[in-house]
Design a protein around this motif. Structure first.
Motif, PDB file in Angstrom:
ATOM      1  N   ASP A 138       0.809  -1.220   0.000  1.00  0.00           N
ATOM      2  CA  ASP A 138       0.000   0.000   0.000  1.00  0.00           C
ATOM      3  C   ASP A 138       0.840   1.266   0.000  1.00  0.00           C
ATOM      4  OD1 ASP A 138      -2.549  -1.247  -0.002  1.00  0.00           O
ATOM      5  OD2 ASP A 138      -2.326  -1.694   2.125  1.00  0.00           O
ATOM      6  N   ILE A 139       2.107   1.167  -0.369  1.00  0.00           N
ATOM      7  CA  ILE A 139       2.992   2.330  -0.406  1.00  0.00           C
ATOM      8  C   ILE A 139       3.502   2.541  -1.827  1.00  0.00           C
ATOM      9  CG2 ILE A 139       5.160   3.322   0.420  1.00  0.00           C
ATOM     10  CD1 ILE A 139       4.784   1.675   2.976  1.00  0.00           C
ATOM     11  N   ILE A 140       3.396   3.777  -2.301  1.00  0.00           N
ATOM     12  CA  ILE A 140       3.953   4.184  -3.584  1.00  0.00           C
ATOM     13  C   ILE A 140       4.960   5.300  -3.338  1.00  0.00           C
ATOM     14  CG2 ILE A 140       3.436   5.506  -5.689  1.00  0.00           C
ATOM     15  CD1 ILE A 140       0.883   3.923  -5.977  1.00  0.00           C
ATOM     16  N   ARG A 166       0.261   6.610   0.547  1.00  0.00           N
ATOM     17  CA  ARG A 166      -0.197   5.397   1.214  1.00  0.00           C
ATOM     18  C   ARG A 166      -1.687   5.197   0.934  1.00  0.00           C
ATOM     19  NH1 ARG A 166       1.866   2.259   5.407  1.00  0.00           N
ATOM     20  NH2 ARG A 166       3.495   3.810   5.815  1.00  0.00           N
ATOM     21  N   ARG A 167      -2.058   3.938   0.712  1.00  0.00           N
ATOM     22  CA  ARG A 167      -3.446   3.580   0.452  1.00  0.00           C
ATOM     23  C   ARG A 167      -4.112   3.057   1.715  1.00  0.00           C
ATOM     24  NH1 ARG A 167      -4.146  -0.513  -4.321  1.00  0.00           N
ATOM     25  NH2 ARG A 167      -2.670  -1.651  -3.001  1.00  0.00           N
ATOM     26  N   THR A 168      -5.294   3.572   1.980  1.00  0.00           N
ATOM     27  CA  THR A 168      -6.166   3.018   3.016  1.00  0.00           C
ATOM     28  C   THR A 168      -7.495   2.688   2.350  1.00  0.00           C
ATOM     29  OG1 THR A 168      -5.119   4.356   4.734  1.00  0.00           O
ATOM     30  CG2 THR A 168      -7.259   3.393   5.244  1.00  0.00           C
ATOM     31  N   GLY A 169      -7.837   1.413   2.329  1.00  0.00           N
ATOM     32  CA  GLY A 169      -8.991   1.006   1.542  1.00  0.00           C
ATOM     33  C   GLY A 169      -8.689   1.221   0.078  1.00  0.00           C
ATOM     34  N   SER A 170      -9.444   2.101  -0.571  1.00  0.00           N
ATOM     35  CA  SER A 170      -9.163   2.432  -1.965  1.00  0.00           C
ATOM     36  C   SER A 170      -8.727   3.885  -2.119  1.00  0.00           C
ATOM     37  CB  SER A 170     -10.399   2.176  -2.832  1.00  0.00           C
ATOM     38  OG  SER A 170     -11.493   2.952  -2.383  1.00  0.00           O
ATOM     39  N   TRP A 176      -5.922   6.933  -1.706  1.00  0.00           N
ATOM     40  CA  TRP A 176      -4.508   7.251  -1.612  1.00  0.00           C
ATOM     41  C   TRP A 176      -4.320   8.668  -1.079  1.00  0.00           C
ATOM     42  CZ3 TRP A 176      -0.594   3.834  -2.577  1.00  0.00           C
ATOM     43  CH2 TRP A 176      -0.948   2.640  -3.240  1.00  0.00           C
ATOM     44  N   VAL A 177      -3.363   8.851  -0.180  1.00  0.00           N
ATOM     45  CA  VAL A 177      -3.018  10.187   0.320  1.00  0.00           C
ATOM     46  C   VAL A 177      -1.497  10.323   0.323  1.00  0.00           C
ATOM     47  CG1 VAL A 177      -5.083  10.427   1.750  1.00  0.00           C
ATOM     48  CG2 VAL A 177      -3.015   9.422   2.737  1.00  0.00           C
ATOM     49  N   GLN A 178      -1.027  11.553   0.093  1.00  0.00           N
ATOM     50  CA  GLN A 178       0.410  11.804   0.196  1.00  0.00           C
ATOM     51  C   GLN A 178       0.807  11.807   1.663  1.00  0.00           C
ATOM     52  OE1 GLN A 178       2.275  14.909  -2.239  1.00  0.00           O
ATOM     53  NE2 GLN A 178       3.624  15.398  -0.520  1.00  0.00           N
ATOM     54  N   GLU A 179       1.776  10.964   1.996  1.00  0.00           N
ATOM     55  CA  GLU A 179       2.191  10.810   3.388  1.00  0.00           C
ATOM     56  C   GLU A 179       3.486  11.539   3.696  1.00  0.00           C
ATOM     57  OE1 GLU A 179       1.593   7.074   6.031  1.00  0.00           O
ATOM     58  OE2 GLU A 179       3.478   6.760   4.966  1.00  0.00           O
ATOM     59  N   ALA A 180       4.341  11.702   2.700  1.00  0.00           N
ATOM     60  CA  ALA A 180       5.629  12.349   2.966  1.00  0.00           C
ATOM     61  C   ALA A 180       6.191  12.991   1.706  1.00  0.00           C
ATOM     62  CB  ALA A 180       6.633  11.346   3.529  1.00  0.00           C
ATOM     63  N   TYR A 181       6.937  14.055   1.930  1.00  0.00           N
ATOM     64  CA  TYR A 181       7.701  14.765   0.901  1.00  0.00           C
ATOM     65  C   TYR A 181       9.164  14.624   1.305  1.00  0.00           C
ATOM     66  CZ  TYR A 181       9.686  19.120  -1.149  1.00  0.00           C
ATOM     67  OH  TYR A 181      10.450  20.055  -1.795  1.00  0.00           O
ATOM     68  N   LEU A 182       9.918  13.879   0.514  1.00  0.00           N
ATOM     69  CA  LEU A 182      11.288  13.516   0.880  1.00  0.00           C
ATOM     70  C   LEU A 182      12.297  14.353   0.103  1.00  0.00           C
ATOM     71  CD1 LEU A 182      11.051   9.596   0.769  1.00  0.00           C
ATOM     72  CD2 LEU A 182      10.500  11.124   2.676  1.00  0.00           C
ATOM     73  N   LYS A 183      13.285  14.847   0.809  1.00  0.00           N
ATOM     74  CA  LYS A 183      14.424  15.533   0.214  1.00  0.00           C
ATOM     75  C   LYS A 183      15.708  14.926   0.775  1.00  0.00           C
ATOM     76  CE  LYS A 183      14.430  19.083  -1.803  1.00  0.00           C
ATOM     77  NZ  LYS A 183      14.500  19.494  -3.234  1.00  0.00           N
ATOM     78  N   ALA A 184      16.786  15.108   0.055  1.00  0.00           N
ATOM     79  CA  ALA A 184      18.090  14.691   0.566  1.00  0.00           C
ATOM     80  C   ALA A 184      18.429  15.472   1.821  1.00  0.00           C
ATOM     81  CB  ALA A 184      19.165  14.914  -0.491  1.00  0.00           C
ATOM     82  N   SER A 185      19.288  14.890   2.641  1.00  0.00           N
ATOM     83  CA  SER A 185      19.786  15.608   3.822  1.00  0.00           C
ATOM     84  C   SER A 185      20.806  16.667   3.434  1.00  0.00           C
ATOM     85  CB  SER A 185      20.404  14.614   4.808  1.00  0.00           C
ATOM     86  OG  SER A 185      21.229  13.673   4.131  1.00  0.00           O
ATOM     87  N   ASN A 186      21.275  16.641   2.176  1.00  0.00           N
ATOM     88  CA  ASN A 186      22.244  17.629   1.681  1.00  0.00           C
ATOM     89  C   ASN A 186      21.866  18.089   0.277  1.00  0.00           C
ATOM     90  OD1 ASN A 186      22.790  15.105   0.519  1.00  0.00           O
ATOM     91  ND2 ASN A 186      24.983  15.537   0.282  1.00  0.00           N
ATOM     92  N   PRO A 187      20.675  18.666   0.096  1.00  0.00           N
ATOM     93  CA  PRO A 187      20.254  19.029  -1.256  1.00  0.00           C
ATOM     94  C   PRO A 187      21.180  20.062  -1.867  1.00  0.00           C
ATOM     95  CG  PRO A 187      18.849  20.082   0.370  1.00  0.00           C
ATOM     96  CD  PRO A 187      19.712  19.111   1.116  1.00  0.00           C
ATOM     97  N   ASP A 188      21.400  19.921  -3.181  1.00  0.00           N
ATOM     98  CA  ASP A 188      22.249  20.875  -3.881  1.00  0.00           C
ATOM     99  C   ASP A 188      21.765  20.986  -5.325  1.00  0.00           C
ATOM    100  OD1 ASP A 188      24.240  22.743  -4.199  1.00  0.00           O
ATOM    101  OD2 ASP A 188      25.888  21.391  -3.735  1.00  0.00           O
TER     102      ASP A 188
END
Length: 275
Positions: free
Chosen positions: A30-32, A65-69, A71-83
């Motif tokens: 259930d994770i994309i 993440r999917r719950t039932g049918s 989908w909701v955005q659960e996280a916005y990921l960035k590097a710990s050292n973005p450049d």
């Protein structure tokens, strides 16, 4: 049942021109996870400020993440050292509650796990980042570099994860070694390519193998087309390999079929020494 239907249409929470959301995608249960290597914010870590656009093409990844049918955005990921131009999110993979994100143009000269991220003295050496879900939130678990980083190796151009095992390609790595755990340091075979196996124990990652083709050659790009790992088996593509062999375990040495391509299969007993 028997019929496929579209369940969701996913977009970033900060959609903008040229972000290239969808350049990399992966699903596990259930994770994309979706990569957007052209995303521009200067945020770092988890769920930072998406709106500043101060770091062009630093890249981002988004977790749903999917719950039932639904989908909701659960996280916005960035590097710990973005450049600028790091291309975080150019490739990624999900396995259970773990996500690996590649950043093939990251520039630090750090080696191994959780080294110094900030020197930027090795352009395009590349990196990968592991994120895990702890039951309440996503956290960065590791910052991963090759054991022999070099400028332009593009470590992280291809990644895959299966449980506690991780496989990362570096298509422009240059050593002339062959097979498993050979000499990483000679750099006499330009863009032959390499792949690296890492294994997790608890929350600690360790490099367990340095993989090269059995017939490395200049510009074969071993580790480029794709890499995949499933439990104890790893496969590495080299789409510019040139032999005219056919089938399985043919003659690797003639190089008369330019860019015909090949794939190489490795098994756990090959690359992890017994205790």
């Amino acid at each position: 049942g028997t019929n496929w239907s579209q369940q969701a249409y996913l977009k970033a929470s900060n959609t903008e021109n040229d972000d290239n959301f969808g350049r990399a995608v992966s699903v596990s249960g259930d994770i994309i996870a979706v990569g957007a290597f052209g995303e521009d914010s200067g945020a770092n870590g988890i769920n930072g400020n998406q709106a500043d656009n101060a770091t062009a093409a630093s890249g981002a990844a988004y977790v749903y993440r999917r719950t039932g049918s639904n989908w909701v955005q659960e996280a916005y990921l960035k590097a710990s050292n973005p450049d600028v131009g790091d291309n975080f999110g150019s490739t990624l993979a999900v396995s259970g509650n773990s996500i690996v994100v590649g950043s093939d143009e990251e520039d630090s000269s750090a080696t191994g796990i959780n080294g110094n991220q900030n020197d930027n003295s090795m352009p395009g050496s590349g990196a990968a980042y592991i994120f895990t879900y702890n039951g309440a939130t996503w956290v960065q678990e590791a910052y991963i570099k090759a054991s022999n980083p070099d400028a332009g190796d593009y470590f992280g151009d291809r990644v895959d994860i299966s449980g506690d095992k991780l496989l990362i390609g570096a298509l422009w790595e240059d050593s002339s070694s062959s097979g498993i755990n050979g000499n990483q340091m000679d750099n006499s075979l330009v863009d032959s390519g390499a792949a690296y196996v890492f294994q997790r124990s608890g929350a600690t990652w360790t490099q367990r193998a340095y993989l090269k083709a059995s017939n490395p050659s200049t510009n074969d790009w071993f580790g480029s087309g794709t890499v995949a790992i499933s439990q104890d088996t790893a496969v590495v593509g080299a789409h510019l390999e040139a032999s005219n062999a056919v089938g399985v375990d043919g003659n690797q040495s003639d190089n008369s079929a330019t860019n015909s391509g090949a794939a190489y299969l490795f098994f756990l007993d090959d690359f992890i020494p017994p205790p």
